[in-house]
Scaffold this motif. Structure first.
Motif, PDB file in Angstrom:
ATOM      1  N   UNK A 117       0.834  -1.218   0.000  1.00  0.00           N
ATOM      2  CA  UNK A 117       0.000   0.000   0.000  1.00  0.00           C
ATOM      3  C   UNK A 117       0.858   1.254   0.000  1.00  0.00           C
ATOM      4  N   UNK A 118       1.863   1.308   0.867  1.00  0.00           N
ATOM      5  CA  UNK A 118       2.675   2.532   0.951  1.00  0.00           C
ATOM      6  C   UNK A 118       3.631   2.660  -0.236  1.00  0.00           C
ATOM      7  N   UNK A 119       3.990   1.522  -0.839  1.00  0.00           N
ATOM      8  CA  UNK A 119       4.816   1.599  -2.042  1.00  0.00           C
ATOM      9  C   UNK A 119       4.003   2.146  -3.222  1.00  0.00           C
ATOM     10  N   UNK A 120       2.749   1.759  -3.319  1.00  0.00           N
ATOM     11  CA  UNK A 120       1.921   2.160  -4.458  1.00  0.00           C
ATOM     12  C   UNK A 120       1.299   3.546  -4.308  1.00  0.00           C
ATOM     13  N   UNK A 121       1.275   4.097  -3.101  1.00  0.00           N
ATOM     14  CA  UNK A 121       0.576   5.375  -2.932  1.00  0.00           C
ATOM     15  C   UNK A 121       1.361   6.520  -3.568  1.00  0.00           C
ATOM     16  N   UNK A 122       0.722   7.680  -3.626  1.00  0.00           N
ATOM     17  CA  UNK A 122       1.353   8.862  -4.212  1.00  0.00           C
ATOM     18  C   UNK A 122       1.961   9.776  -3.158  1.00  0.00           C
ATOM     19  N   UNK A 123       2.014   9.324  -1.916  1.00  0.00           N
ATOM     20  CA  UNK A 123       2.463  10.187  -0.820  1.00  0.00           C
ATOM     21  C   UNK A 123       3.929   9.965  -0.461  1.00  0.00           C
ATOM     22  N   UNK A 124       4.302   8.729  -0.231  1.00  0.00           N
ATOM     23  CA  UNK A 124       5.647   8.452   0.268  1.00  0.00           C
ATOM     24  C   UNK A 124       6.666   8.416  -0.864  1.00  0.00           C
ATOM     25  N   UNK A 125       7.794   9.066  -0.632  1.00  0.00           N
ATOM     26  CA  UNK A 125       8.884   9.068  -1.628  1.00  0.00           C
ATOM     27  C   UNK A 125       9.802   7.865  -1.422  1.00  0.00           C
ATOM     28  N   UNK A 126       9.952   7.418  -0.191  1.00  0.00           N
ATOM     29  CA  UNK A 126      10.838   6.301   0.133  1.00  0.00           C
ATOM     30  C   UNK A 126      10.125   5.360   1.085  1.00  0.00           C
ATOM     31  N   UNK A 127      10.336   4.052   0.897  1.00  0.00           N
ATOM     32  CA  UNK A 127       9.759   3.047   1.790  1.00  0.00           C
ATOM     33  C   UNK A 127      10.863   2.091   2.220  1.00  0.00           C
ATOM     34  N   UNK A 128      11.017   1.938   3.521  1.00  0.00           N
ATOM     35  CA  UNK A 128      11.981   0.993   4.081  1.00  0.00           C
ATOM     36  C   UNK A 128      11.249  -0.268   4.516  1.00  0.00           C
ATOM     37  N   UNK A 129      11.635  -1.403   3.947  1.00  0.00           N
ATOM     38  CA  UNK A 129      11.085  -2.699   4.316  1.00  0.00           C
ATOM     39  C   UNK A 129      12.121  -3.380   5.203  1.00  0.00           C
ATOM     40  N   UNK A 130      12.028  -3.087   6.491  1.00  0.00           N
ATOM     41  CA  UNK A 130      13.050  -3.502   7.444  1.00  0.00           C
ATOM     42  C   UNK A 130      12.953  -4.993   7.752  1.00  0.00           C
ATOM     43  N   UNK A 131      14.059  -5.708   7.455  1.00  0.00           N
ATOM     44  CA  UNK A 131      14.188  -7.147   7.702  1.00  0.00           C
ATOM     45  C   UNK A 131      13.218  -7.994   6.875  1.00  0.00           C
ATOM     46  N   UNK A 132      12.824  -7.479   5.720  1.00  0.00           N
ATOM     47  CA  UNK A 132      12.066  -8.304   4.782  1.00  0.00           C
ATOM     48  C   UNK A 132      12.888  -9.532   4.361  1.00  0.00           C
ATOM     49  N   UNK A 167       9.239   6.358  -9.662  1.00  0.00           N
ATOM     50  CA  UNK A 167       9.907   7.377  -8.869  1.00  0.00           C
ATOM     51  C   UNK A 167      10.057   7.054  -7.395  1.00  0.00           C
ATOM     52  N   UNK A 168       9.702   5.844  -7.003  1.00  0.00           N
ATOM     53  CA  UNK A 168       9.699   5.470  -5.579  1.00  0.00           C
ATOM     54  C   UNK A 168      10.963   4.708  -5.211  1.00  0.00           C
ATOM     55  N   UNK A 169      11.619   5.153  -4.123  1.00  0.00           N
ATOM     56  CA  UNK A 169      12.764   4.426  -3.578  1.00  0.00           C
ATOM     57  C   UNK A 169      12.258   3.380  -2.585  1.00  0.00           C
ATOM     58  N   UNK A 170      12.791   2.175  -2.656  1.00  0.00           N
ATOM     59  CA  UNK A 170      12.459   1.110  -1.713  1.00  0.00           C
ATOM     60  C   UNK A 170      13.761   0.497  -1.215  1.00  0.00           C
ATOM     61  N   UNK A 171      13.884   0.376   0.101  1.00  0.00           N
ATOM     62  CA  UNK A 171      15.059  -0.242   0.711  1.00  0.00           C
ATOM     63  C   UNK A 171      14.629  -1.525   1.405  1.00  0.00           C
ATOM     64  N   UNK A 172      15.364  -2.598   1.166  1.00  0.00           N
ATOM     65  CA  UNK A 172      15.117  -3.884   1.813  1.00  0.00           C
ATOM     66  C   UNK A 172      16.340  -4.239   2.646  1.00  0.00           C
ATOM     67  N   UNK A 173      16.125  -4.583   3.923  1.00  0.00           N
ATOM     68  CA  UNK A 173      17.249  -4.920   4.783  1.00  0.00           C
ATOM     69  C   UNK A 173      17.139  -6.345   5.304  1.00  0.00           C
ATOM     70  N   UNK A 174      18.248  -6.828   5.854  1.00  0.00           N
ATOM     71  CA  UNK A 174      18.290  -8.143   6.484  1.00  0.00           C
ATOM     72  C   UNK A 174      19.357  -9.031   5.883  1.00  0.00           C
ATOM     73  N   UNK A 175      19.831  -9.955   6.698  1.00  0.00           N
ATOM     74  CA  UNK A 175      20.833 -10.908   6.240  1.00  0.00           C
ATOM     75  C   UNK A 175      20.281 -11.831   5.149  1.00  0.00           C
ATOM     76  N   UNK A 176      21.207 -12.447   4.451  1.00  0.00           N
ATOM     77  CA  UNK A 176      20.872 -13.516   3.509  1.00  0.00           C
ATOM     78  C   UNK A 176      19.854 -13.109   2.448  1.00  0.00           C
ATOM     79  N   UNK A 177      20.085 -11.954   1.832  1.00  0.00           N
ATOM     80  CA  UNK A 177      19.201 -11.532   0.735  1.00  0.00           C
ATOM     81  C   UNK A 177      19.204 -12.591  -0.362  1.00  0.00           C
ATOM     82  N   UNK A 178      18.044 -12.870  -0.893  1.00  0.00           N
ATOM     83  CA  UNK A 178      17.918 -13.879  -1.935  1.00  0.00           C
ATOM     84  C   UNK A 178      18.568 -13.389  -3.243  1.00  0.00           C
ATOM     85  N   UNK A 179      19.223 -14.280  -3.965  1.00  0.00           N
ATOM     86  CA  UNK A 179      19.849 -13.892  -5.235  1.00  0.00           C
ATOM     87  C   UNK A 179      18.867 -13.246  -6.213  1.00  0.00           C
ATOM     88  N   UNK A 180      17.615 -13.708  -6.210  1.00  0.00           N
ATOM     89  CA  UNK A 180      16.617 -13.139  -7.114  1.00  0.00           C
ATOM     90  C   UNK A 180      16.336 -11.674  -6.795  1.00  0.00           C
TER      91      UNK A 180
END
Length: 206
Positions: A123-138, A163-176
């Motif tokens: 929802x917050x990634x698709x909206x027109x309000x937020x410029x950046x979304x952090x997905x912490x420990x996804x 135009x949206x920045x998204x950050x994904x954090x956490x160990x062992x990020x999947x190769x895909x």
């Protein structure tokens, strides 16, 4: 100043002049402006901390950001939550986890929590309000298969607004996930006080 010092200064100035010309030429060719998919992974400390630095930069520039935390629980007292809640008009904070998997010991419950957080994240990634979304420990919930990897990758690749920045954090990020990202940083562990018997400390780990 000796003659040797003066000669060294002249050589330095000439070297830096050439260096600046090369940098200016390189920067002149960088004209694209796009929303980035950023991944912070690796065994070292600092993945969430670095991502939060980008959130704070957005807030400082008056640009709305959102933080969706996938494993931290609402009753945890963290420094980032205490600070971000001071800027409700600029930061949406969603703490939607139930603790780490070894604490819940309930796969069905973990999957339900991950699904709730992911639906909110979309929802917050698709909206027109937020410029950046952090997905912490996804990355953590993907590692334990609490969410379908192909669903997450397809959404971030195909549906994230340009135009949206998204950050994904956490160990062992999947190769895909690494494959579709624009910027990937791996934190390398060199030393950590936990190995020497030092507990997690306020202001450092939380």
């Amino acid at each position: 100043m000796t003659a040797t010092d003066e000669a060294a200064n002249i050589r330095h100035a000439e070297k830096m002049k050439k260096h600046k010309a090369a940098k200016d030429a390189m920067l002149a060719g960088k004209t694209d402006d796009k929303g980035l998919l950023i991944v912070h992974t690796g065994p070292g400390k600092g993945k969430t901390s670095a991502a939060l630095g980008m959130v704070f930069r957005h807030i400082a520039h008056g640009l709305p950001a959102a933080v969706v935390q996938f494993t931290k629980a609402p009753d945890w007292v963290t420094g980032e939550a205490l600070l971000l809640r001071r800027f409700p008009e600029l930061c949406t904070l969603e703490i939607m986890g139930e603790g780490f998997t070894w604490e819940t010991q309930d796969r069905t419950r973990d999957m339900a929590a991950a699904r709730r957080a992911w639906e909110r994240a979309k929802e917050v990634i698709l909206d027109d309000h937020h410029r950046l979304v952090l997905l912490d420990e996804l990355n953590i919930v993907l590692r334990y298969d609490s969410l379908p990897l192909d669903e997450v990758v397809a959404f971030l690749r195909d549906e994230k607004p340009a135009g949206k920045h998204v950050i994904v954090t956490g160990r062992n990020a999947k190769p895909e996930l690494i494959e579709i990202a624009d910027l990937v940083t791996e934190m390398t562990l060199v030393k950590h006080p936990f190995r020497a018997g030092v507990k997690a400390q306020k202001g450092i780990e939380y």
